[in-house]
Design a protein around this motif. Sequence first.
Motif, PDB file in Angstrom:
ATOM      1  N   LYS A  43       0.801  -1.288  -0.169  1.00  0.00           N
ATOM      2  CA  LYS A  43       0.061  -0.120   0.052  1.00  0.00           C
ATOM      3  C   LYS A  43       0.849   1.398   0.037  1.00  0.00           C
ATOM      4  O   LYS A  43       0.468   2.230  -0.653  1.00  0.00           O
ATOM      5  CB  LYS A  43      -0.925  -0.087   1.072  1.00  0.00           C
ATOM      6  CG  LYS A  43      -2.086  -0.966   1.192  1.00  0.00           C
ATOM      7  CD  LYS A  43      -3.148  -1.051   2.254  1.00  0.00           C
ATOM      8  CE  LYS A  43      -4.116  -1.926   2.029  1.00  0.00           C
ATOM      9  NZ  LYS A  43      -5.233  -1.299   1.024  1.00  0.00           N
ATOM     10  N   ILE A  44       1.927   1.285   0.843  1.00  0.00           N
ATOM     11  CA  ILE A  44       2.818   2.221   0.657  1.00  0.00           C
ATOM     12  C   ILE A  44       3.404   2.539  -0.592  1.00  0.00           C
ATOM     13  O   ILE A  44       3.587   3.667  -1.041  1.00  0.00           O
ATOM     14  CB  ILE A  44       3.904   2.266   1.926  1.00  0.00           C
ATOM     15  CG1 ILE A  44       3.343   2.470   3.235  1.00  0.00           C
ATOM     16  CG2 ILE A  44       4.913   3.288   1.596  1.00  0.00           C
ATOM     17  CD1 ILE A  44       4.065   2.029   4.609  1.00  0.00           C
ATOM     18  N   THR A  45       4.019   1.679  -1.194  1.00  0.00           N
ATOM     19  CA  THR A  45       4.682   1.800  -2.364  1.00  0.00           C
ATOM     20  C   THR A  45       3.735   1.895  -3.753  1.00  0.00           C
ATOM     21  O   THR A  45       4.281   2.619  -4.618  1.00  0.00           O
ATOM     22  CB  THR A  45       5.827   0.484  -2.543  1.00  0.00           C
ATOM     23  OG1 THR A  45       4.812  -0.693  -2.669  1.00  0.00           O
ATOM     24  CG2 THR A  45       6.856   0.212  -1.512  1.00  0.00           C
ATOM     25  N   SER A  46       2.354   1.318  -3.518  1.00  0.00           N
ATOM     26  CA  SER A  46       1.675   1.891  -4.589  1.00  0.00           C
ATOM     27  C   SER A  46       0.904   3.030  -4.315  1.00  0.00           C
ATOM     28  O   SER A  46      -0.002   3.446  -4.981  1.00  0.00           O
ATOM     29  CB  SER A  46       0.614   0.875  -4.766  1.00  0.00           C
ATOM     30  OG  SER A  46      -0.141   0.614  -3.616  1.00  0.00           O
ATOM     31  N   THR A  82      19.241  25.281   9.412  1.00  0.00           N
ATOM     32  CA  THR A  82      19.521  25.852   7.959  1.00  0.00           C
ATOM     33  C   THR A  82      18.921  24.833   7.183  1.00  0.00           C
ATOM     34  O   THR A  82      18.578  25.124   5.822  1.00  0.00           O
ATOM     35  CB  THR A  82      21.001  26.141   7.730  1.00  0.00           C
ATOM     36  OG1 THR A  82      21.891  25.134   7.954  1.00  0.00           O
ATOM     37  CG2 THR A  82      21.401  27.247   8.558  1.00  0.00           C
ATOM     38  N   SER A  83      18.831  23.485   7.470  1.00  0.00           N
ATOM     39  CA  SER A  83      18.369  22.507   6.408  1.00  0.00           C
ATOM     40  C   SER A  83      17.998  21.407   7.205  1.00  0.00           C
ATOM     41  O   SER A  83      18.625  20.743   8.227  1.00  0.00           O
ATOM     42  CB  SER A  83      19.745  21.899   5.794  1.00  0.00           C
ATOM     43  OG  SER A  83      19.245  21.147   4.672  1.00  0.00           O
ATOM     44  N   VAL A  84      16.934  20.514   6.751  1.00  0.00           N
ATOM     45  CA  VAL A  84      16.633  19.198   7.095  1.00  0.00           C
ATOM     46  C   VAL A  84      16.285  18.351   6.094  1.00  0.00           C
ATOM     47  O   VAL A  84      15.565  18.863   5.119  1.00  0.00           O
ATOM     48  CB  VAL A  84      15.319  19.443   8.232  1.00  0.00           C
ATOM     49  CG1 VAL A  84      15.131  17.905   8.818  1.00  0.00           C
ATOM     50  CG2 VAL A  84      15.743  20.208   9.346  1.00  0.00           C
ATOM     51  N   ASP A  85      16.734  17.194   5.884  1.00  0.00           N
ATOM     52  CA  ASP A  85      16.250  16.499   4.756  1.00  0.00           C
ATOM     53  C   ASP A  85      16.363  14.872   5.392  1.00  0.00           C
ATOM     54  O   ASP A  85      16.851  14.365   6.324  1.00  0.00           O
ATOM     55  CB  ASP A  85      17.699  16.348   3.750  1.00  0.00           C
ATOM     56  CG  ASP A  85      17.217  15.696   2.513  1.00  0.00           C
ATOM     57  OD1 ASP A  85      16.345  15.789   2.173  1.00  0.00           O
ATOM     58  OD2 ASP A  85      18.446  15.125   2.050  1.00  0.00           O
ATOM     59  N   ILE A  86      15.179  14.158   4.840  1.00  0.00           N
ATOM     60  CA  ILE A  86      14.709  13.149   5.106  1.00  0.00           C
ATOM     61  C   ILE A  86      14.833  12.059   3.821  1.00  0.00           C
ATOM     62  O   ILE A  86      14.311  12.624   2.953  1.00  0.00           O
ATOM     63  CB  ILE A  86      13.237  13.181   5.705  1.00  0.00           C
ATOM     64  CG1 ILE A  86      12.898  14.093   6.533  1.00  0.00           C
ATOM     65  CG2 ILE A  86      12.859  11.491   6.229  1.00  0.00           C
ATOM     66  CD1 ILE A  86      13.503  13.955   8.060  1.00  0.00           C
ATOM     67  N   SER A  87      15.317  10.762   4.080  1.00  0.00           N
ATOM     68  CA  SER A  87      15.509  10.080   2.825  1.00  0.00           C
ATOM     69  C   SER A  87      14.914   8.588   3.277  1.00  0.00           C
ATOM     70  O   SER A  87      15.247   8.502   4.393  1.00  0.00           O
ATOM     71  CB  SER A  87      16.699  10.049   2.238  1.00  0.00           C
ATOM     72  OG  SER A  87      17.753   9.399   3.061  1.00  0.00           O
ATOM     73  N   PHE A  88      14.302   7.964   2.499  1.00  0.00           N
ATOM     74  CA  PHE A  88      13.802   6.596   2.838  1.00  0.00           C
ATOM     75  C   PHE A  88      14.352   5.490   1.822  1.00  0.00           C
ATOM     76  O   PHE A  88      14.648   5.844   0.705  1.00  0.00           O
ATOM     77  CB  PHE A  88      12.233   6.389   2.912  1.00  0.00           C
ATOM     78  CG  PHE A  88      11.441   7.650   3.380  1.00  0.00           C
ATOM     79  CD1 PHE A  88      11.370   7.380   4.915  1.00  0.00           C
ATOM     80  CD2 PHE A  88      11.075   8.773   2.670  1.00  0.00           C
ATOM     81  CE1 PHE A  88      10.309   8.186   5.448  1.00  0.00           C
ATOM     82  CE2 PHE A  88      10.379   9.625   3.537  1.00  0.00           C
ATOM     83  CZ  PHE A  88       9.979   9.591   4.904  1.00  0.00           C
ATOM     84  N   GLU A  89      14.484   4.286   2.457  1.00  0.00           N
ATOM     85  CA  GLU A  89      14.956   3.238   1.612  1.00  0.00           C
ATOM     86  C   GLU A  89      14.448   1.940   2.092  1.00  0.00           C
ATOM     87  O   GLU A  89      14.563   1.682   3.437  1.00  0.00           O
ATOM     88  CB  GLU A  89      16.536   3.187   1.514  1.00  0.00           C
ATOM     89  CG  GLU A  89      17.162   2.013   0.968  1.00  0.00           C
ATOM     90  CD  GLU A  89      18.501   1.950   0.926  1.00  0.00           C
ATOM     91  OE1 GLU A  89      19.160   0.856   0.681  1.00  0.00           O
ATOM     92  OE2 GLU A  89      19.442   3.123   1.150  1.00  0.00           O
ATOM     93  N   TRP A  90      14.016   1.032   1.383  1.00  0.00           N
ATOM     94  CA  TRP A  90      13.454  -0.196   1.784  1.00  0.00           C
ATOM     95  C   TRP A  90      14.470  -1.170   1.923  1.00  0.00           C
ATOM     96  O   TRP A  90      15.128  -1.405   0.999  1.00  0.00           O
ATOM     97  CB  TRP A  90      12.229  -0.812   0.658  1.00  0.00           C
ATOM     98  CG  TRP A  90      10.979  -0.024   0.825  1.00  0.00           C
ATOM     99  CD1 TRP A  90      10.630   1.046   0.054  1.00  0.00           C
ATOM    100  CD2 TRP A  90      10.226   0.100   1.942  1.00  0.00           C
ATOM    101  NE1 TRP A  90       9.214   1.691   0.602  1.00  0.00           N
ATOM    102  CE2 TRP A  90       9.002   0.945   1.731  1.00  0.00           C
ATOM    103  CE3 TRP A  90       9.895  -1.064   3.070  1.00  0.00           C
ATOM    104  CZ2 TRP A  90       7.974   1.116   2.548  1.00  0.00           C
ATOM    105  CZ3 TRP A  90       8.684  -0.658   3.731  1.00  0.00           C
ATOM    106  CH2 TRP A  90       7.629   0.130   3.494  1.00  0.00           C
TER     107      TRP A  90
END
Length: 161
Positions: A43-46, A82-90
């Motif tokens: 459901k998340i990936t679709s 000054t910056s906030v970055d979020i990344s995701f990886e399965w």
Amino acid sequence: MGDLTHFNEEGRAKMVDIGEKAETVRTAIAHSSIKVNEVIYDKITSNSMKKGDVLAVAQVAGIMASKKTSDIIPMCHPIMLTSVDISFEWKLTDSDHILQITATAKTKGSTGVEMEALTAASACALTVYDMCKAVDKGMIIGETYLIEKTGGKNGDFKRTE
């Protein structure tokens, strides 16, 4: 290890005086994760979860949480990020579907951003849980930890495991 500086002479909590500390560029990278079942992963990936785009909402929640860290962690100073970055990886195996979360926070100031990065990563995991709990409440939020930090008088840190 350094001395604990959040206590006064009476042994009571205090907010550390950072007034004399030099302003430097400071970064912190934190990790968290959440293990979900295959239905939630699909459901998340679709992008078919009823509440919307789970990762987009989690990303915004992480950024918002990082900016509010001093409101929920008593001894944290309010800082200008000054910056906030979020990344995701399965990370997928035959039996596990684990969303790896990486949060990077930056500032130029007199105190570090470790807590802001850790708060961002935690809020992302909690938001995924919140958005998916109607499908399965058995999700597991994994270890949350600092990967690395730069800047400040205590120098750099990089996890070696």
